[in-house]
Design a protein around this motif. Structure first.
Motif, short mmCIF file in Angstrom:
data_model
loop_
_atom_site.label_atom_id
_atom_site.label_comp_id
_atom_site.label_asym_id
_atom_site.label_seq_id
_atom_site.Cartn_x
_atom_site.Cartn_y
_atom_site.Cartn_z
N LEU A 55 0.80 -1.22 0.00
CA LEU A 55 0.00 0.00 0.00
C LEU A 55 0.84 1.28 0.00
O LEU A 55 0.30 2.37 -0.12
N GLY A 56 2.16 1.13 0.16
CA GLY A 56 3.02 2.30 0.14
C GLY A 56 2.94 3.15 1.40
O GLY A 56 3.06 4.37 1.34
N LEU A 57 2.77 2.49 2.54
CA LEU A 57 2.61 3.21 3.80
C LEU A 57 3.92 3.35 4.58
O LEU A 57 3.90 3.69 5.76
N GLU A 58 5.04 3.14 3.91
CA GLU A 58 6.32 3.17 4.61
C GLU A 58 6.61 4.52 5.26
O GLU A 58 7.20 4.58 6.34
N GLN A 59 6.21 5.61 4.60
CA GLN A 59 6.46 6.94 5.16
C GLN A 59 5.43 7.31 6.22
O GLN A 59 5.69 8.18 7.07
N ALA A 60 4.28 6.68 6.20
CA ALA A 60 3.22 7.02 7.15
C ALA A 60 3.35 6.26 8.46
O ALA A 60 2.99 6.77 9.53
N ILE A 61 3.86 5.03 8.39
CA ILE A 61 3.97 4.18 9.58
C ILE A 61 5.37 3.59 9.59
O ILE A 61 5.74 2.82 8.69
N SER A 62 6.16 3.91 10.61
CA SER A 62 7.52 3.41 10.67
C SER A 62 7.53 1.94 11.11
O SER A 62 6.55 1.42 11.64
N LEU A 63 8.66 1.28 10.87
CA LEU A 63 8.77 -0.17 11.10
C LEU A 63 9.93 -0.47 12.03
O LEU A 63 11.04 0.03 11.85
N ALA A 64 9.67 -1.31 13.02
CA ALA A 64 10.71 -1.81 13.92
C ALA A 64 10.76 -3.33 13.81
O ALA A 64 9.71 -3.98 13.78
N VAL A 65 11.96 -3.88 13.75
CA VAL A 65 12.13 -5.33 13.62
C VAL A 65 12.85 -5.85 14.86
O VAL A 65 13.94 -5.38 15.21
N VAL A 66 12.23 -6.82 15.52
CA VAL A 66 12.82 -7.39 16.74
C VAL A 66 13.72 -8.56 16.40
O VAL A 66 13.69 -9.11 15.29
N ASP A 67 14.52 -8.95 17.36
CA ASP A 67 15.39 -10.11 17.23
C ASP A 67 14.53 -11.37 17.10
O ASP A 67 13.53 -11.51 17.81
N PRO A 68 14.88 -12.30 16.19
CA PRO A 68 14.07 -13.51 16.07
C PRO A 68 14.18 -14.44 17.28
O PRO A 68 13.34 -15.32 17.46
N ILE A 69 15.20 -14.25 18.09
CA ILE A 69 15.37 -15.08 19.29
C ILE A 69 14.86 -14.32 20.50
O ILE A 69 15.30 -13.21 20.79
N GLN A 70 13.92 -14.93 21.18
CA GLN A 70 13.34 -14.33 22.38
C GLN A 70 14.05 -14.84 23.63
O GLN A 70 14.62 -15.93 23.63
N ASP A 71 13.98 -14.07 24.70
CA ASP A 71 14.36 -14.60 26.00
C ASP A 71 13.13 -14.62 26.89
O ASP A 71 11.99 -14.52 26.38
N GLU A 72 13.30 -14.74 28.19
CA GLU A 72 12.14 -14.88 29.08
C GLU A 72 11.27 -13.63 29.08
O GLU A 72 10.12 -13.67 29.52
N ARG A 73 11.79 -12.51 28.55
CA ARG A 73 11.00 -11.28 28.49
C ARG A 73 10.39 -11.09 27.10
O ARG A 73 9.88 -10.02 26.79
N SER A 74 10.47 -12.11 26.29
CA SER A 74 9.87 -12.15 24.95
C SER A 74 10.64 -11.29 23.96
O SER A 74 11.87 -11.24 23.98
N TRP A 75 9.92 -10.58 23.08
CA TRP A 75 10.55 -9.91 21.95
C TRP A 75 11.44 -8.75 22.41
O TRP A 75 11.03 -7.93 23.22
N ARG A 76 12.63 -8.68 21.83
CA ARG A 76 13.63 -7.69 22.27
C ARG A 76 14.25 -6.98 21.06
O ARG A 76 14.28 -7.52 19.95
N PHE A 77 14.77 -5.79 21.30
CA PHE A 77 15.30 -4.95 20.23
C PHE A 77 16.83 -5.05 20.15
O PHE A 77 17.52 -4.06 19.95
#
Length: 306
Positions: A55-77
Motif C-alpha cells: 500500500l506504500g505506507l512506509e512513510q506514514a507508519i515506521s517499522l521496527a524489527v525485533v530479534d528472532p530469538i526471544q528470552d524470558e521477556r519475549s521480543w527484544r530490540f
C-alpha cells in the motif's frame, strides 16, 4: 499452550483498539504517529509487513524489527544499536504493553502497533491491523496501490479466510504444539483437508478471490512460505511438502515472485526463531540448513490464469 485434552489453544489478542479515520476511536489516523513492531520470523506479523509495503505506507507508519530469538521477556530490540529501539527508546516490546496496561501479565506478541508519543501499545490484533491498513489509511496509500479488501468482495474474502485461519494458519500450530496423539491427528487431518480444498480452488484461478491479490492471498502466503522450512518437519505437518503439492507450490512461487512479497521473506530469521526458541519441540536448538531458497525463483507458469 495446550489445554487438558492436549489441544493447542491460541491466546486471544488482549489489545484490540483500532486506529480509525472517522473519529470513531481514540486513536486517529496520523502519519508518523505510530510504529509497527514486527518479527520477520512471525507469520502473523509478516502479513502486516507485506500489506504496509504493497500500500506504500512506509512513510506514514515506521517499522521496527525485533530479534528472532526471544528470552524470558519475549521480543527484544537487540538488533538495534545499544539494544534499544531508536524511535521508542525501549529494549523490550513488553515495555509498550505495560505502558498501556501496567497490570498486564499475559503474552507479548507481534505485530504490535505502538503510539510513539506515549509509548503505549495500541493494538496486537493482527487480523484487524491489516484490514485497517487497507481501509482506514486509504488517504495515504501510494498512487495505484492495490485494493486488498475491496468492498464487493469482502464477504467472500471473509468466508475464504475463516477456514484458512482455523485449519492452516493456526492449524500448523495445532499440529506442532499438540500434547496428545488424538489432538495432533485431528489438526493434521484438518490441515491437509483444507490444503486439498485450496488446491482445487486455485487449480483454475490465479488468486483466491477475484482476479487480483487480496487480503486472503496474503494470509495464506505467510504460512505457505514457512511450510517446508519449518512446519513440515518441526511441526510434524508431513503428509506432503509444499513443493510436493503442485498447485499450491506454483501459487506460492507466483506470490513470492510478485513485488512486495519475496523481499519481505527472511528464511534465516524464520528458521532460527522456530528451531532455537521452541526447545520443547527441538531440544538441541539445531537449525537445519535446507531447503534451498533458490527453488522459490523457479518458473510457476500461473500467468495464464490471469
Amino acid at each position: 499452550m495446550a489445554d487438558s485434552s492436549g489441544e493447542f489453544v491460541r491466546s486471544p489478542n488482549h489489545f484490540a483498539d483500532r486506529i480509525t479515520s472517522d473519529g470513531s476511536s481514540r486513536w486517529p489516523v496520523e502519519p508518523g504517529r505510530y510504529r509497527l513492531v514486527v518479527s520477520l520470523a512471525c507469520p502473523w506479523a509478516h502479513r502486516a509487513v507485506i500489506v504496509r509495503g504493497l500500500l506504500g505506507l512506509e512513510q506514514a507508519i515506521s517499522l521496527a524489527v525485533v530479534d528472532p530469538i526471544q528470552d524470558e521477556r519475549s521480543w527484544r530490540f537487540t538488533l538495534d544499536e545499544d539494544g534499544r529501539d531508536p524511535v521508542l527508546g525501549i529494549g523490550f516490546l513488553s515495555e509498550a504493553y505495560l505502558k498501556a496496561d501496567p497490570g498486564y501479565t499475559g503474552g507479548v506478541s507481534v505485530p504490535a502497533v505502538v503510539d510513539v508519543p506515549s509509548g503505549k501499545l495500541v493494538s496486537n490484533d493482527y487480523p484487524q491491523i491489516t484490514l485497517d491498513l487497507s481501509t482506514q489509511w486509504r488517504e495515504y496509500h501510494r498512487p495505484g496501490a492495490p485494493d486488498l479488501y475491496p468492498e464487493p468482495l469482502r464477504a467472500e474474502i471473509d468466508a475464504v479466510v475463516e477456514p484458512i485461519f482455523r485449519y492452516v494458519n493456526n492449524g500448523v500450530y495445532r499440529c506442532g504444539f499438540a500434547t496428545s496423539q488424538q489432538r495432533y491427528e485431528q489438526a493434521y487431518e484438518g490441515l491437509f483437508a483444507e490444503l486439498d480444498r485450496l488446491s482445487e480452488r486455485l487449480a483454475g484461478q490465479r488468486y483466491l478471490v477475484g482476479d487480483s491479490i487480496t487480503e486472503a492471498d496474503i494470509r495464506l502466503f505467510t504460512t505457505l512460505v514457512r511450510f517446508d522450512a519449518v512446519y513440515h518437519g518441526h511441526f510434524k505437518c508431513n503428509r506432503h511438502k509444499l513443493s510436493e503439492m503442485p498447485v499450491l507450490w506454483a501459487y506460492a512461487r507466483d506470490l513470492y515472485q510478485t513485488e512486495g512479497f519475496g523481499e519481505t521473506v527472511d528464511f534465516d530469521h524464520i528458521k532460527r526463531h522456530y528451531y532455537q526458541v521452541h526447545r520443547s519441540i527441538n531440544p538441541t536448538g539445531i537449525v537445519p540448513l535446507g531447503p534451498d531458497p533458490r527453488a522459490w525463483l523457479t518458473p510457476h507458469d500461473r500467468e495464464v490464469l490471469s
